[in-house]
Scaffold this motif. Structure first.
Motif, PDB file in Angstrom:
ATOM      1  N   ARG A  34     -17.962  22.129  46.986  1.00  0.00           N
ATOM      2  CA  ARG A  34     -17.882  23.349  47.035  1.00  0.00           C
ATOM      3  C   ARG A  34     -18.975  24.153  48.042  1.00  0.00           C
ATOM      4  O   ARG A  34     -20.084  23.703  47.890  1.00  0.00           O
ATOM      5  N   TRP A  46     -11.206  19.093  38.814  1.00  0.00           N
ATOM      6  CA  TRP A  46      -9.987  18.573  37.941  1.00  0.00           C
ATOM      7  C   TRP A  46      -9.338  17.697  39.093  1.00  0.00           C
ATOM      8  O   TRP A  46      -8.825  16.843  38.342  1.00  0.00           O
ATOM      9  N   GLU A  87      -8.253  20.499  25.320  1.00  0.00           N
ATOM     10  CA  GLU A  87      -8.482  20.298  26.599  1.00  0.00           C
ATOM     11  C   GLU A  87      -7.653  20.059  27.627  1.00  0.00           C
ATOM     12  O   GLU A  87      -6.529  19.603  27.578  1.00  0.00           O
ATOM     13  N   SER A  88      -8.025  20.507  28.795  1.00  0.00           N
ATOM     14  CA  SER A  88      -7.122  20.381  30.058  1.00  0.00           C
ATOM     15  C   SER A  88      -7.891  19.677  31.335  1.00  0.00           C
ATOM     16  O   SER A  88      -9.427  19.483  30.813  1.00  0.00           O
ATOM     17  N   TRP A  92      -9.050  20.705  33.864  1.00  0.00           N
ATOM     18  CA  TRP A  92      -9.672  21.920  34.173  1.00  0.00           C
ATOM     19  C   TRP A  92     -11.157  21.983  33.376  1.00  0.00           C
ATOM     20  O   TRP A  92     -12.137  21.946  33.816  1.00  0.00           O
ATOM     21  N   SER A  93     -10.854  22.000  32.255  1.00  0.00           N
ATOM     22  CA  SER A  93     -12.123  22.300  31.059  1.00  0.00           C
ATOM     23  C   SER A  93     -12.869  20.906  31.109  1.00  0.00           C
ATOM     24  O   SER A  93     -14.011  21.038  31.016  1.00  0.00           O
ATOM     25  N   ALA A 118     -13.166  18.804  33.697  1.00  0.00           N
ATOM     26  CA  ALA A 118     -14.260  18.932  34.825  1.00  0.00           C
ATOM     27  C   ALA A 118     -15.279  19.774  34.705  1.00  0.00           C
ATOM     28  O   ALA A 118     -16.302  19.536  35.169  1.00  0.00           O
ATOM     29  N   GLN A 119     -15.061  21.094  33.900  1.00  0.00           N
ATOM     30  CA  GLN A 119     -16.108  21.857  33.839  1.00  0.00           C
ATOM     31  C   GLN A 119     -17.081  21.266  33.038  1.00  0.00           C
ATOM     32  O   GLN A 119     -18.373  21.349  33.411  1.00  0.00           O
ATOM     33  N   ASP A 140     -18.064  21.734  37.376  1.00  0.00           N
ATOM     34  CA  ASP A 140     -17.168  22.672  38.156  1.00  0.00           C
ATOM     35  C   ASP A 140     -15.598  22.336  38.089  1.00  0.00           C
ATOM     36  O   ASP A 140     -14.977  20.927  37.850  1.00  0.00           O
ATOM     37  N   GLU A 141     -15.143  23.312  37.454  1.00  0.00           N
ATOM     38  CA  GLU A 141     -13.728  23.138  37.095  1.00  0.00           C
ATOM     39  C   GLU A 141     -12.741  22.744  38.240  1.00  0.00           C
ATOM     40  O   GLU A 141     -11.783  21.846  37.891  1.00  0.00           O
ATOM     41  N   LEU A 142     -13.083  22.810  39.420  1.00  0.00           N
ATOM     42  CA  LEU A 142     -12.127  22.611  40.532  1.00  0.00           C
ATOM     43  C   LEU A 142     -12.288  21.065  40.829  1.00  0.00           C
ATOM     44  O   LEU A 142     -11.420  20.400  41.692  1.00  0.00           O
TER      45      LEU A 142
END
Length: 157
Positions: free
Chosen positions: A31, A122, A106-107, A109-110, A112-113, A118-120
């Protein structure tokens, strides 16, 4: 009016001549990365961004490195670039993983956060669990066990 060509701060390197034993390595973008920053951090010369761009231009769309291959000013995080390194400086590593039990709601995305802050990131979870996800039509569910990298970028001493 004559224009003088812009000069680089430092001359470009020809890595094939300087490092005849150079090899290709992978670099995962972070990032906030941009090509001249990567060039400075990896080669000590921000002007080498052009070389990195040329090495990776043919894969730009396929790897979704950035939104427009004709404009390398913007690149996405968590994409792989090919870099050439002297064989003596190239470091290969195997990622270390732990097993993560997916919780209700959970996903990727969540997760990874939660794990990487960092949700990105994922997409890294997706790559590392692609076979499992494909078997489940791309879905995750409670109590599913997924592999998670201990570190996105291993720290080298």
């Amino acid at each position: 009016t004559s224009t003088t060509p812009q000069k680089e701060i430092e001359p470009s390197f020809d890595f094939d001549q300087i490092f005849p034993d150079s090899i290709w390595t992978n670099y995962m973008t972070k990032r906030g990365d941009y090509l001249s920053l990567i060039a400075y951090n990896q080669y000590g010369n921000a002007n080498e961004w052009r070389r990195i761009y040329n090495w990776n231009k043919k894969h730009w769309a396929e790897r979704k490195i950035g939104p427009n291959k004709e404009n390398p000013n913007f690149i996405y995080p968590y994409k792989e670039l090919d870099l050439k390194k002297p064989a003596g400086n190239a470091i290969e590593w195997a990622y270390e993983y732990f097993i993560y039990n997916v919780n209700e709601g959970e996903s990727l995305w969540s997760i990874a956060q939660k794990v990487y802050n960092d949700e990105l990131a994922w997409v890294v979870l997706f790559w590392d669990n692609e076979d499992l996800l494909n078997k489940n039509n791309g879905n995750i569910y409670p109590n599913m066990e997924i592999k998670v990298r201990s570190e996105l970028w291993p720290e080298f001493k």
